[in-house]
Design a protein around this motif. Sequence first.
Motif, PDB file in Angstrom:
ATOM      1  N   LYS A  14       0.811  -1.321  -0.011  1.00  0.00           N
ATOM      2  CA  LYS A  14      -0.010  -0.077   0.241  1.00  0.00           C
ATOM      3  C   LYS A  14       1.075   1.308  -0.081  1.00  0.00           C
ATOM      4  CE  LYS A  14      -4.160  -1.818   2.204  1.00  0.00           C
ATOM      5  NZ  LYS A  14      -5.198  -1.397   3.335  1.00  0.00           N
ATOM      6  N   GLU A  17       2.085   1.689  -3.551  1.00  0.00           N
ATOM      7  CA  GLU A  17       1.067   2.176  -4.373  1.00  0.00           C
ATOM      8  C   GLU A  17       0.650   3.701  -4.008  1.00  0.00           C
ATOM      9  OE1 GLU A  17      -3.697   1.517  -5.217  1.00  0.00           O
ATOM     10  OE2 GLU A  17      -2.751   0.499  -3.799  1.00  0.00           O
ATOM     11  N   LEU A 147      -5.777   6.100   0.702  1.00  0.00           N
ATOM     12  CA  LEU A 147      -4.540   5.477   1.221  1.00  0.00           C
ATOM     13  C   LEU A 147      -3.838   6.441   2.092  1.00  0.00           C
ATOM     14  CD1 LEU A 147      -3.153   3.798  -1.994  1.00  0.00           C
ATOM     15  CD2 LEU A 147      -3.682   2.753   0.124  1.00  0.00           C
TER      16      LEU A 147
END
Length: 164
Positions: A14, A17, A147
């Motif tokens: 994550k 990303e 995120l």
Amino acid sequence: MTIYHIEHFIDKGKYKEMKHLEFVTSKIKENIRLFQIETEEKRIEWKEQGVVSKFVSSKEYDWDKDFLKELFFDLGILIEACSICNERLSDYQLTTLVNKSMRYDGNYVRFTPNKLLKFKYFEWFAELDIPAQLLIWKEYHKKLEVLLLEWDKLRKIAAISRYC
């Protein structure tokens, strides 16, 4: 929650990303800004993409710092209103500043990726036209917001956690 949740965030990919989304959205935003400068338009509405781009003025003011310091001191909030950037101070200023009368406010946790987590990105979207870039920006921006919220939450919780 502890630091291990941050490790899990990173291990699941994550963090990588999130950094990729940050890179792409900022580059596309820069491309759109340059396009808008060329068109000399202050506001462009992209109806098909559901996006509006506009130039917003950013006003910066010069402050009378001595007056503000005196005002904050008189109000009794000088300590709360001031923050010191240690990196900008000379060795002499640091030794003068750091003395026994200063109080220690606790721990500060800073998260910085090591070299394994720093990435180089290819700007695959640069060849696309502006409307196509806007669609990508819109999609990536939504994912990035999710995120970033998760990352900030994990960082704050890890910083106050006593059981790291």
